[in-house]
Design a protein around this motif. Structure first.
Motif, PDB file in Angstrom:
ATOM      1  N   GLN A  52       0.858  -1.183  -0.020  1.00 20.84           N
ATOM      2  CA  GLN A  52      -0.042  -0.065  -0.124  1.00 20.84           C
ATOM      3  C   GLN A  52       1.030   1.307  -0.288  1.00 20.84           C
ATOM      4  OE1 GLN A  52      -2.115  -0.833   3.560  1.00 20.84           O
ATOM      5  NE2 GLN A  52      -3.359  -2.393   2.747  1.00 20.84           N
ATOM      6  N   THR A  53       1.169   1.721  -1.120  1.00 21.78           N
ATOM      7  CA  THR A  53       1.980   2.954  -1.239  1.00 21.78           C
ATOM      8  C   THR A  53       1.366   3.672  -2.733  1.00 21.78           C
ATOM      9  OG1 THR A  53       4.269   3.676  -1.423  1.00 21.78           O
ATOM     10  CG2 THR A  53       3.726   1.671  -2.717  1.00 21.78           C
ATOM     11  N   ASN A  54       2.215   4.813  -3.101  1.00 23.61           N
ATOM     12  CA  ASN A  54       1.706   5.445  -4.014  1.00 23.61           C
ATOM     13  C   ASN A  54       1.886   4.864  -5.494  1.00 23.61           C
ATOM     14  OD1 ASN A  54       4.336   5.580  -4.891  1.00 23.61           O
ATOM     15  ND2 ASN A  54       4.687   7.641  -4.317  1.00 23.61           N
ATOM     16  N   PRO A  55       1.152   4.861  -6.427  1.00 23.87           N
ATOM     17  CA  PRO A  55       1.039   4.159  -7.748  1.00 23.87           C
ATOM     18  C   PRO A  55       2.436   4.309  -8.538  1.00 23.87           C
ATOM     19  CG  PRO A  55      -0.850   5.876  -7.576  1.00 23.87           C
ATOM     20  CD  PRO A  55       0.224   6.111  -6.413  1.00 23.87           C
ATOM     21  N   LEU A  56       3.070   5.247  -8.339  1.00 21.63           N
ATOM     22  CA  LEU A  56       4.585   5.238  -9.121  1.00 21.63           C
ATOM     23  C   LEU A  56       5.371   4.157  -8.434  1.00 21.63           C
ATOM     24  CD1 LEU A  56       6.477   6.629 -10.925  1.00 21.63           C
ATOM     25  CD2 LEU A  56       7.265   8.167  -9.108  1.00 21.63           C
ATOM     26  N   VAL A  57       5.487   3.934  -7.166  1.00 23.31           N
ATOM     27  CA  VAL A  57       6.379   2.983  -6.625  1.00 23.31           C
ATOM     28  C   VAL A  57       5.814   1.780  -6.982  1.00 23.31           C
ATOM     29  CG1 VAL A  57       7.234   1.827  -4.386  1.00 23.31           C
ATOM     30  CG2 VAL A  57       7.221   4.390  -4.820  1.00 23.31           C
ATOM     31  N   LYS A  58       4.401   1.256  -6.906  1.00 26.49           N
ATOM     32  CA  LYS A  58       3.579   0.161  -7.298  1.00 26.49           C
ATOM     33  C   LYS A  58       3.878  -0.194  -8.732  1.00 26.49           C
ATOM     34  CE  LYS A  58      -0.454  -0.182  -4.142  1.00 26.49           C
ATOM     35  NZ  LYS A  58      -1.792  -0.282  -4.405  1.00 26.49           N
ATOM     36  N   ASN A  59       3.939   0.874  -9.595  1.00 22.78           N
ATOM     37  CA  ASN A  59       4.260   0.255 -11.029  1.00 22.78           C
ATOM     38  C   ASN A  59       5.940  -0.053 -11.162  1.00 22.78           C
ATOM     39  OD1 ASN A  59       1.791   0.877 -11.963  1.00 22.78           O
ATOM     40  ND2 ASN A  59       2.498   3.180 -12.602  1.00 22.78           N
ATOM     41  N   GLN A  60       6.630   0.304 -10.425  1.00 24.37           N
ATOM     42  CA  GLN A  60       8.236  -0.071 -10.397  1.00 24.37           C
ATOM     43  C   GLN A  60       8.198  -1.456  -9.780  1.00 24.37           C
ATOM     44  OE1 GLN A  60      10.417   2.886  -8.437  1.00 24.37           O
ATOM     45  NE2 GLN A  60      10.527   4.287 -10.038  1.00 24.37           N
ATOM     46  N   ILE A  61       7.462  -1.683  -8.807  1.00 21.42           N
ATOM     47  CA  ILE A  61       7.426  -3.169  -8.357  1.00 21.42           C
ATOM     48  C   ILE A  61       6.873  -4.062  -9.180  1.00 21.42           C
ATOM     49  CG2 ILE A  61       6.516  -4.398  -6.359  1.00 21.42           C
ATOM     50  CD1 ILE A  61       6.683  -2.001  -4.703  1.00 21.42           C
ATOM     51  N   TYR A  62       5.626  -3.744  -9.922  1.00 22.88           N
ATOM     52  CA  TYR A  62       5.032  -4.611 -10.786  1.00 22.88           C
ATOM     53  C   TYR A  62       6.025  -4.874 -12.066  1.00 22.88           C
ATOM     54  CZ  TYR A  62       0.811  -4.054  -8.136  1.00 22.88           C
ATOM     55  OH  TYR A  62      -0.130  -4.145  -6.994  1.00 22.88           O
ATOM     56  N   ILE A  63       6.787  -3.956 -12.530  1.00 25.26           N
ATOM     57  CA  ILE A  63       7.465  -4.297 -13.738  1.00 25.26           C
ATOM     58  C   ILE A  63       8.710  -4.967 -13.233  1.00 25.26           C
ATOM     59  CG2 ILE A  63       9.471  -2.809 -15.011  1.00 25.26           C
ATOM     60  CD1 ILE A  63       7.581  -0.447 -14.934  1.00 25.26           C
ATOM     61  N   LYS A  64       9.226  -5.179 -12.062  1.00 25.18           N
ATOM     62  CA  LYS A  64      10.296  -6.036 -11.748  1.00 25.18           C
ATOM     63  C   LYS A  64       9.735  -7.154 -10.993  1.00 25.18           C
ATOM     64  CE  LYS A  64      13.637  -2.459 -12.133  1.00 25.18           C
ATOM     65  NZ  LYS A  64      14.713  -1.733 -11.424  1.00 25.18           N
ATOM     66  N   LYS A  65       8.404  -7.631 -10.739  1.00 28.25           N
ATOM     67  CA  LYS A  65       7.718  -8.538  -9.963  1.00 28.25           C
ATOM     68  C   LYS A  65       8.396  -9.828 -10.092  1.00 28.25           C
ATOM     69  CE  LYS A  65       3.257  -9.189 -10.572  1.00 28.25           C
ATOM     70  NZ  LYS A  65       1.937  -9.455 -10.448  1.00 28.25           N
ATOM     71  N   ALA A  66       8.906 -10.160 -11.296  1.00 30.43           N
ATOM     72  CA  ALA A  66       9.349 -11.494 -11.580  1.00 30.43           C
ATOM     73  C   ALA A  66      10.815 -11.557 -10.844  1.00 30.43           C
ATOM     74  CB  ALA A  66       9.415 -11.923 -12.893  1.00 30.43           C
ATOM     75  N   ALA A  67      11.395 -10.895 -11.058  1.00 30.85           N
ATOM     76  CA  ALA A  67      12.940 -10.769 -10.169  1.00 30.85           C
ATOM     77  C   ALA A  67      12.821 -10.716  -8.636  1.00 30.85           C
ATOM     78  CB  ALA A  67      13.720  -9.542 -10.741  1.00 30.85           C
ATOM     79  N   ILE A  68      11.815  -9.971  -8.273  1.00 33.69           N
ATOM     80  CA  ILE A  68      11.383  -9.806  -6.664  1.00 33.69           C
ATOM     81  C   ILE A  68      11.225 -11.199  -6.235  1.00 33.69           C
ATOM     82  CG2 ILE A  68      10.109  -8.993  -5.088  1.00 33.69           C
ATOM     83  CD1 ILE A  68       9.809  -6.333  -6.782  1.00 33.69           C
ATOM     84  N   LEU A  69      10.100 -11.945  -6.901  1.00 33.80           N
ATOM     85  CA  LEU A  69       9.674 -13.085  -6.357  1.00 33.80           C
ATOM     86  C   LEU A  69      10.620 -14.174  -6.292  1.00 33.80           C
ATOM     87  CD1 LEU A  69       6.068 -13.431  -7.844  1.00 33.80           C
ATOM     88  CD2 LEU A  69       6.653 -12.865  -5.449  1.00 33.80           C
ATOM     89  N   GLU A  70      11.502 -14.104  -7.503  1.00 28.62           N
ATOM     90  CA  GLU A  70      12.465 -15.064  -7.720  1.00 28.62           C
ATOM     91  C   GLU A  70      13.755 -14.825  -6.491  1.00 28.62           C
ATOM     92  OE1 GLU A  70      15.985 -16.204 -10.779  1.00 28.62           O
ATOM     93  OE2 GLU A  70      14.306 -15.377 -11.538  1.00 28.62           O
ATOM     94  N   SER A  71      14.016 -13.582  -6.153  1.00 31.98           N
ATOM     95  CA  SER A  71      14.888 -13.202  -5.163  1.00 31.98           C
ATOM     96  C   SER A  71      14.366 -13.808  -3.845  1.00 31.98           C
ATOM     97  CB  SER A  71      15.315 -11.928  -5.087  1.00 31.98           C
ATOM     98  OG  SER A  71      16.132 -11.544  -3.996  1.00 31.98           O
ATOM     99  N   LEU A  72      12.993 -13.477  -3.692  1.00 24.63           N
ATOM    100  CA  LEU A  72      12.569 -13.870  -2.175  1.00 24.63           C
ATOM    101  C   LEU A  72      12.588 -15.438  -2.232  1.00 24.63           C
ATOM    102  CD1 LEU A  72       9.594 -11.587  -2.266  1.00 24.63           C
ATOM    103  CD2 LEU A  72      11.338 -11.552  -0.612  1.00 24.63           C
ATOM    104  N   LEU A  73      12.194 -16.110  -3.262  1.00 27.46           N
ATOM    105  CA  LEU A  73      12.276 -17.596  -3.343  1.00 27.46           C
ATOM    106  C   LEU A  73      13.873 -18.010  -2.812  1.00 27.46           C
ATOM    107  CD1 LEU A  73      10.443 -20.068  -3.615  1.00 27.46           C
ATOM    108  CD2 LEU A  73      11.126 -20.210  -5.791  1.00 27.46           C
ATOM    109  N   LYS A  74      14.794 -17.235  -3.270  1.00 25.42           N
ATOM    110  CA  LYS A  74      16.137 -17.925  -3.246  1.00 25.42           C
ATOM    111  C   LYS A  74      16.564 -17.554  -1.703  1.00 25.42           C
ATOM    112  CE  LYS A  74      17.963 -17.177  -7.853  1.00 25.42           C
ATOM    113  NZ  LYS A  74      19.166 -16.442  -8.466  1.00 25.42           N
ATOM    114  N   LYS A  75      15.770 -16.529  -1.099  1.00 25.53           N
ATOM    115  CA  LYS A  75      16.296 -16.262   0.442  1.00 25.53           C
ATOM    116  C   LYS A  75      15.321 -17.135   1.349  1.00 25.53           C
ATOM    117  CE  LYS A  75      18.417 -11.824  -0.657  1.00 25.53           C
ATOM    118  NZ  LYS A  75      18.620 -10.516  -0.294  1.00 25.53           N
ATOM    119  N   GLY A  76      14.540 -17.881   0.842  1.00 25.20           N
ATOM    120  CA  GLY A  76      13.517 -18.738   1.733  1.00 25.20           C
ATOM    121  C   GLY A  76      12.248 -18.324   1.876  1.00 25.20           C
TER     122      GLY A  76
END
Length: 83
Positions: A52-76
């Motif tokens: 829950q943050t402003n739309p600009l930050v959410k868009n940046q997160i959604y663009i890199k969502k796959a990389a974020i989820l992959e990194s989280l999976l590697k870290k457990g």
């Protein structure tokens, strides 16, 4: 004899798993998206992270969502989605 302090020690760490999960998500977001959020802006429910943050930050997160989820999976941290 029953020792109340050992019984109550079980409840000291109650909820620490949620805080640790949020901190891990925040760390990965800082690494990949280069954005700093607070724990209050993230809610994790049923292996889905709600941000829950402003739309600009959410868009940046959604663009890199796959990389974020992959990194989280590697870290457990197994998350299904980020919304």
């Amino acid at each position: 004899m029953f020792n109340i302090s050992t019984y109550l020690s079980k409840f000291k760490t109650l909820g620490m798993g949620e805080i640790a999960s949020k901190e891990l998500v925040l760390e990965v977001l800082r690494e990949i998206v280069k954005v700093s959020l607070t724990r209050k802006e993230i809610k994790i429910q049923n292996k889905i992270a709600y941000i829950q943050t402003n739309p600009l930050v959410k868009n940046q997160i959604y663009i890199k969502k796959a990389a974020i989820l992959e990194s989280l999976l590697k870290k457990g941290q197994e998350l299904k989605d980020i919304r």
